[in-house]
Design a protein around this motif. Structure first.
Motif, PDB file in Angstrom:
ATOM      1  N   ALA A 111       0.825  -1.210   0.000  1.00 41.87           N
ATOM      2  CA  ALA A 111       0.000   0.000   0.000  1.00 41.87           C
ATOM      3  C   ALA A 111       0.853   1.250   0.000  1.00 41.87           C
ATOM      4  O   ALA A 111       0.412   2.319  -0.452  1.00 41.87           O
ATOM      5  CB  ALA A 111      -0.922  -0.015   1.227  1.00 41.87           C
ATOM      6  N   ARG A 112       2.079   1.150   0.492  1.00 43.82           N
ATOM      7  CA  ARG A 112       2.973   2.304   0.542  1.00 43.82           C
ATOM      8  C   ARG A 112       3.790   2.459  -0.743  1.00 43.82           C
ATOM      9  O   ARG A 112       4.044   3.579  -1.193  1.00 43.82           O
ATOM     10  CB  ARG A 112       3.918   2.153   1.740  1.00 43.82           C
ATOM     11  N   LEU A 113       4.192   1.326  -1.336  1.00 49.71           N
ATOM     12  CA  LEU A 113       5.164   1.381  -2.424  1.00 49.71           C
ATOM     13  C   LEU A 113       4.574   1.135  -3.809  1.00 49.71           C
ATOM     14  O   LEU A 113       5.240   1.403  -4.812  1.00 49.71           O
ATOM     15  CB  LEU A 113       6.282   0.357  -2.173  1.00 49.71           C
ATOM     16  N   ASP A 114       3.372   0.574  -3.870  1.00 51.28           N
ATOM     17  CA  ASP A 114       2.810   0.255  -5.186  1.00 51.28           C
ATOM     18  C   ASP A 114       2.445   1.538  -5.942  1.00 51.28           C
ATOM     19  O   ASP A 114       2.266   2.606  -5.355  1.00 51.28           O
ATOM     20  CB  ASP A 114       1.573  -0.633  -5.019  1.00 51.28           C
ATOM     21  N   GLU A 115       2.305   1.411  -7.250  1.00 50.44           N
ATOM     22  CA  GLU A 115       2.057   2.568  -8.103  1.00 50.44           C
ATOM     23  C   GLU A 115       0.562   2.890  -8.187  1.00 50.44           C
ATOM     24  O   GLU A 115      -0.301   2.040  -7.925  1.00 50.44           O
ATOM     25  CB  GLU A 115       2.596   2.296  -9.515  1.00 50.44           C
ATOM     26  N   VAL A 116       0.292   4.115  -8.549  1.00 51.15           N
ATOM     27  CA  VAL A 116      -1.087   4.538  -8.824  1.00 51.15           C
ATOM     28  C   VAL A 116      -1.431   4.124 -10.258  1.00 51.15           C
ATOM     29  O   VAL A 116      -0.667   4.358 -11.191  1.00 51.15           O
ATOM     30  CB  VAL A 116      -1.234   6.057  -8.641  1.00 51.15           C
ATOM     31  N   VAL A 117      -2.603   3.491 -10.418  1.00 52.74           N
ATOM     32  CA  VAL A 117      -3.024   2.958 -11.716  1.00 52.74           C
ATOM     33  C   VAL A 117      -4.259   3.731 -12.199  1.00 52.74           C
ATOM     34  O   VAL A 117      -5.232   3.898 -11.445  1.00 52.74           O
ATOM     35  CB  VAL A 117      -3.347   1.451 -11.607  1.00 52.74           C
ATOM     36  N   HIS A 118      -4.186   4.192 -13.437  1.00 52.74           N
ATOM     37  CA  HIS A 118      -5.356   4.822 -14.049  1.00 52.74           C
ATOM     38  C   HIS A 118      -6.265   3.725 -14.590  1.00 52.74           C
ATOM     39  O   HIS A 118      -5.851   2.877 -15.384  1.00 52.74           O
ATOM     40  CB  HIS A 118      -4.935   5.757 -15.185  1.00 52.74           C
ATOM     41  N   VAL A 119      -7.529   3.744 -14.160  1.00 52.78           N
ATOM     42  CA  VAL A 119      -8.475   2.677 -14.489  1.00 52.78           C
ATOM     43  C   VAL A 119      -9.641   3.286 -15.283  1.00 52.78           C
ATOM     44  O   VAL A 119     -10.155   4.359 -14.941  1.00 52.78           O
ATOM     45  CB  VAL A 119      -8.997   1.992 -13.205  1.00 52.78           C
ATOM     46  N   GLU A 120     -10.049   2.549 -16.325  1.00 53.25           N
ATOM     47  CA  GLU A 120     -11.204   2.949 -17.117  1.00 53.25           C
ATOM     48  C   GLU A 120     -11.914   1.706 -17.619  1.00 53.25           C
ATOM     49  O   GLU A 120     -11.355   0.615 -17.650  1.00 53.25           O
ATOM     50  CB  GLU A 120     -10.768   3.813 -18.306  1.00 53.25           C
ATOM     51  N   GLY A 121     -13.157   1.893 -18.021  1.00 55.78           N
ATOM     52  CA  GLY A 121     -13.949   0.788 -18.550  1.00 55.78           C
ATOM     53  C   GLY A 121     -14.800   0.151 -17.488  1.00 55.78           C
ATOM     54  O   GLY A 121     -14.556   0.286 -16.280  1.00 55.78           O
ATOM     55  N   GLY A 122     -15.830  -0.569 -17.939  1.00 53.37           N
ATOM     56  CA  GLY A 122     -16.712  -1.270 -17.022  1.00 53.37           C
ATOM     57  C   GLY A 122     -17.481  -0.338 -16.120  1.00 53.37           C
ATOM     58  O   GLY A 122     -17.848  -0.723 -14.999  1.00 53.37           O
ATOM     59  N   GLY A 123     -17.702   0.866 -16.552  1.00 55.20           N
ATOM     60  CA  GLY A 123     -18.419   1.826 -15.731  1.00 55.20           C
ATOM     61  C   GLY A 123     -17.571   2.449 -14.642  1.00 55.20           C
ATOM     62  O   GLY A 123     -18.110   3.106 -13.744  1.00 55.20           O
ATOM     63  N   VAL A 124     -16.252   2.256 -14.716  1.00 51.90           N
ATOM     64  CA  VAL A 124     -15.344   2.791 -13.693  1.00 51.90           C
ATOM     65  C   VAL A 124     -14.378   3.743 -14.368  1.00 51.90           C
ATOM     66  O   VAL A 124     -13.829   3.450 -15.440  1.00 51.90           O
ATOM     67  CB  VAL A 124     -14.567   1.656 -12.976  1.00 51.90           C
ATOM     68  N   GLN A 125     -14.135   4.874 -13.753  1.00 51.67           N
ATOM     69  CA  GLN A 125     -13.179   5.853 -14.264  1.00 51.67           C
ATOM     70  C   GLN A 125     -12.501   6.518 -13.067  1.00 51.67           C
ATOM     71  O   GLN A 125     -13.162   7.128 -12.221  1.00 51.67           O
ATOM     72  CB  GLN A 125     -13.896   6.923 -15.113  1.00 51.67           C
TER      73      GLN A 125
END
Length: 336
Positions: free
Chosen positions: A39-53
């Protein structure tokens, strides 16, 4: 009869697999879905599709942070979801168990199966695992038609089961996990370097203390060597003092007869003389003759060195005009 294999079990754990339990615990701590390190070191991921943005970090939707990679959420129509309830004992072999579950529940050929899973709950009664299965070919058609993605390693592919997403394996998630692994390695190297530096500091401090201790020991040995002669002389002086004290005690208990004879010579003068002199400690017994024996006894009585003078009788010696006296004298303790 007790099963021999049960002898290696402690609190439900097989002690013969303690190394494996240790590895699983560390893997969960570093790579688990709810890992505080991840939770501290992982990257931020841009998510799209499936009704999620939006942006996801460590499996949760966030508002802040700059995304460094992208993921596409599949619609529910392309994903087969299943909730599995497993015993706690299955946690150590969760990867193997989930591979078997995927093979048993996938309606697609093994080469065309894309799947992922997430540990959603761990309780006293067991584990709850969310499993997502999709057709790899159907996923690629959807990515090409709706997101203009044609390479399998171009985007990550997620499925949304409830609140937390499930990462389908075999797409672009490997690059993000590899970068996360490199971060873990760098941090481990930094921690290892810090530990080595700390050990070096402690070793230098201990070495300095050891050198100072050696110096103190050498100084103590030199002082002890120099003090040995003084100690010996002090002991000799103590023995001499004890000898002097013992001699003084003997002299007090047994006065010098020569001194007493000299004292009597001075007291009696030429008019009297001693026929018999007996001394036992401070007690003297005198027998002598004088023309005036009573005067001699009085002279002895007046002497300060004598504590007690006892006249034992005066007798005349024939018709010579000389008298014989017998006197017991007790010397004064500590007298002159």
């Amino acid at each position: 009869m007790l099963d021999q294999s049960r002898q290696w079990h402690l609190f439900g754990y097989d002690m013969r697999r303690i190394g494996h339990h240790w590895q699983v615990a560390w893997a969960e701590c570093l790579w688990g879905d709810r890992s505080p390190v991840r939770a501290r070191l992982d990257e931020v991921v841009h998510v799209e599709g499936g009704g999620v943005q939006g942006k996801f970090h460590a499996g949760a939707l966030v508002a802040a942070g700059e995304p460094t990679c992208a993921a596409i959420v599949l619609p529910d129509s392309l994903v087969l979801f299943k909730t599995l309830h497993l015993p706690l004992a299955a946690e150590d072999e969760l990867e193997s168990v989930m591979r078997l579950e995927i093979m048993a529940n996938s309606p697609f050929p093994a080469a065309d199966t894309a799947a992922g899973w997430s540990l959603s709950e761990r309780g006293d009664k067991g584990l709850q695992v969310e499993l997502a299965i999709a057709s790899r070919s159907a996923v690629m058609r959807h990515l090409g038609q709706h997101h203009d993605v044609h390479a399998i390693d171009e985007r990550e592919v997620w499925a949304l089961a409830g609140v937390r997403p499930i990462v389908l394996r075999g797409f672009a998630e490997g690059a993000r996990l590899a970068r996360y692994q490199r971060r873990l390695l760098r941090i481990a190297l930094l921690l290892g370097g810090a530990l080595l530096l700390l050990l070096l500091i402690l070793a230098l401090a201990a070495g300095g203390k050891y050198v100072r201790l050696q110096q103190y020991e050498a100084l103590a040995a030199r002082v002890e060597s120099e003090a040995a002669e003084v100690t010996r002389q002090r002991q000799s002086l103590s023995v001499a003092n004890q000898t002097i004290l013992a001699v003084n005690d003997v002299l007090r208990e047994y006065p010098d007869p020569h001194r007493e004879l000299a004292r009597l010579t001075a007291l009696l003068g030429d008019e009297a003389y001693i026929l018999q002199y007996t001394q036992r400690g401070r007690d003297l017994r005198l027998r002598g003759r004088a023309e005036d024996a009573a005067g001699v006894v009085q002279s002895l009585t007046r002497e300060e060195a004598y504590e007690e003078v006892a006249d034992q009788g005066i007798t005349a010696v024939g018709s010579s005009g000389v008298e014989q006296f017998n006197v017991n004298v007790r010397l004064r303790e500590g007298g002159p």
